[in-house]
Scaffold this motif. Structure first.
Motif, PDB file in Angstrom:
ATOM      1  N   CYS A  62      35.529  53.419  41.802  1.00 58.24           N
ATOM      2  CA  CYS A  62      36.756  52.775  42.282  1.00 58.24           C
ATOM      3  C   CYS A  62      37.912  53.760  42.103  1.00 58.24           C
ATOM      4  O   CYS A  62      37.784  54.744  41.372  1.00 58.24           O
ATOM      5  CB  CYS A  62      36.964  51.517  41.446  1.00 58.24           C
ATOM      6  SG  CYS A  62      38.545  50.697  41.715  1.00 58.24           S
ATOM      7  N   CYS A  64      40.302  53.466  40.241  1.00 59.68           N
ATOM      8  CA  CYS A  64      40.676  53.494  38.819  1.00 59.68           C
ATOM      9  C   CYS A  64      39.786  54.457  38.035  1.00 59.68           C
ATOM     10  O   CYS A  64      40.047  54.719  36.868  1.00 59.68           O
ATOM     11  CB  CYS A  64      40.608  52.097  38.214  1.00 59.68           C
ATOM     12  SG  CYS A  64      38.935  51.433  38.079  1.00 59.68           S
ATOM     13  N   CYS A  71      34.327  48.185  37.168  1.00 64.24           N
ATOM     14  CA  CYS A  71      35.775  48.071  37.366  1.00 64.24           C
ATOM     15  C   CYS A  71      36.196  46.632  37.082  1.00 64.24           C
ATOM     16  O   CYS A  71      35.612  45.694  37.622  1.00 64.24           O
ATOM     17  CB  CYS A  71      36.156  48.448  38.794  1.00 64.24           C
ATOM     18  SG  CYS A  71      37.804  47.825  39.240  1.00 64.24           S
ATOM     19  N   HIS A 276      43.044  50.321  42.432  1.00 68.07           N
ATOM     20  CA  HIS A 276      41.659  49.833  42.431  1.00 68.07           C
ATOM     21  C   HIS A 276      41.105  49.875  43.843  1.00 68.07           C
ATOM     22  O   HIS A 276      40.356  48.995  44.254  1.00 68.07           O
ATOM     23  CB  HIS A 276      41.585  48.413  41.864  1.00 68.07           C
ATOM     24  CG  HIS A 276      41.833  48.366  40.393  1.00 68.07           C
ATOM     25  ND1 HIS A 276      40.933  48.868  39.471  1.00 68.07           N
ATOM     26  CD2 HIS A 276      42.883  47.908  39.677  1.00 68.07           C
ATOM     27  CE1 HIS A 276      41.412  48.699  38.251  1.00 68.07           C
ATOM     28  NE2 HIS A 276      42.598  48.134  38.350  1.00 68.07           N
TER      29      HIS A 276
HETATM   30 ZN    ZN Z   1      39.023  49.754  39.690  1.00 62.40          ZN
END
Ligand code: ZN
Length: 325
Positions: A62, A64, A71, A276
């Motif tokens: 992701c 992130c 995630c 995200h």
């Molecule tokens: Zn994420």
């Protein structure tokens, strides 16, 4: 979205606003997505077109940095939308995506917009029944007023805009086709998929896509889907003004009519918000501050013959989008 029902069966709530970032890849859309993700009230979900393959099936990373399955955002989305991603028939939805969410199926999608056959086909309905809960759950979990979907593809924008529970507004991004063509000749790593590279394309192919894609977005706008054209070059030259335009278009502008953009200082962008976003350009992983600078390396580095080819193919529509031959 307040008091929303993720199944979409309640019609008491306002349609969920989606700002769809559309246009050809390598037009600066990832940078624009990151900047818009900093605006209060927005949340970037990434490229939902690729969610099923690259996220759910392949568990690529992701935005992130976490693998999709770990995630926190996407785990909650899976739980809320489907009672867990395990309950999704991944092969089925990937199959649907390749059947209906692609350029060659555009006539069938645009026919619904024209109203000649307004009833969705069974497969279109089934596909939206997968996508809609993902978007509504993302909005509910993030608390965002406006979701940013950067799938870019015209077919995805046109399909989502058929869903009455979604208020889809298209941010149609263009970049000088010679810059886009040059970028598609360069090799770029995909860090989320170890060792693999993003595809490369010949300038003539990119130029043809540039013409057809952009004219396609114009057609969708003519069919009534709210659309704002944004030149990547203008965003870099006048970021505060253009961000205000986009915020107003997305319905984010506050009562003063001017949106506060604290993350922008001249041409420095301070990235403060976690991303995200699923799938998309590797640029989405960088969490550092960004200096906005026009990348016009193509003026030096794009082979003169290729440059002439791109100009020749795109010439009939160049000025329509504010570019010079
Ligand atoms: Zn994420």
């Amino acid at each position: 979205m307040v008091g929303s029902d993720v199944s979409g069966s309640e019609t008491t709530t306002e349609p969920q606003r989606i700002l769809f970032i559309g246009g050809l890849g390598r037009s600066g859309t990832t940078l624009i997505e990151k900047m818009l993700n900093e605006l209060p009230g927005t949340f970037a979900v990434g490229e939902t077109l690729h969610l099923w393959e690259r996220g759910v099936r392949d568990e690529e990373r992701c935005g992130c940095g976490e693998p999709f399955a770990s995630c926190p955002h996407w785990s909650k989305v899976g739980d809320m939308a489907f009672g867990g991603w395990d309950n999704v028939d991944t092969d089925r939805v990937i199959n649907l995506r390749w059947k209906i969410d692609r350029s060659r199926r555009l006539p069938a999608i645009l026919a619904k917009h024209r109203g000649a056959e307004p009833e969705l086909d069974a497969e279109q309905r089934e596909y939206l029944d997968y996508l809609r809960p993902v978007l509504l759950a993302s909005a509910e979990i993030s608390g965002a007023e406006v979701l940013l979907d950067s799938s870019k593809h015209l077919s995805t924008a046109a399909l989502l805009a058929l869903d009455p529970t979604l208020d889809v507004r298209v941010l149609h991004v263009t970049r000088d086709p010679r810059g886009v063509a040059y970028s598609w000749t360069k090799q770029v790593d995909r860090p989320e998929a170890d060792g693999s590279l993003m595809p490369t394309y010949k300038p003539s192919r990119t130029a043809t896509r540039w013409v057809t894609d952009n004219l396609g977005f114009d057609s969708l706008a003519k069919l009534g889907v709210p659309t704002l054209h944004l030149r990547y070059e203008d965003m870099l030259a006048h970021p505060a003004e253009r961000l205000n335009d986009v915020a107003a278009f997305a319905g984010l502008t506050d009562s003063t009519g001017e949106f506060d953009i604290p993350f922008l200082d001249g041409n420095e962008v301070r990235l403060m918000t976690a991303m995200h976003s699923v799938a998309g350009n590797p640029l989405r992983f960088g969490g550092d501050d960004i200096t906005l600078r026009l990348d016009d390396a193509w003026r030096e580095k794009l082979d003169p013959k290729a440059r002439a080819t791109v100009t020749r193919i795109t010439r009939p529509v160049l000025s329509r989008y504010g570019y010079k031959p």
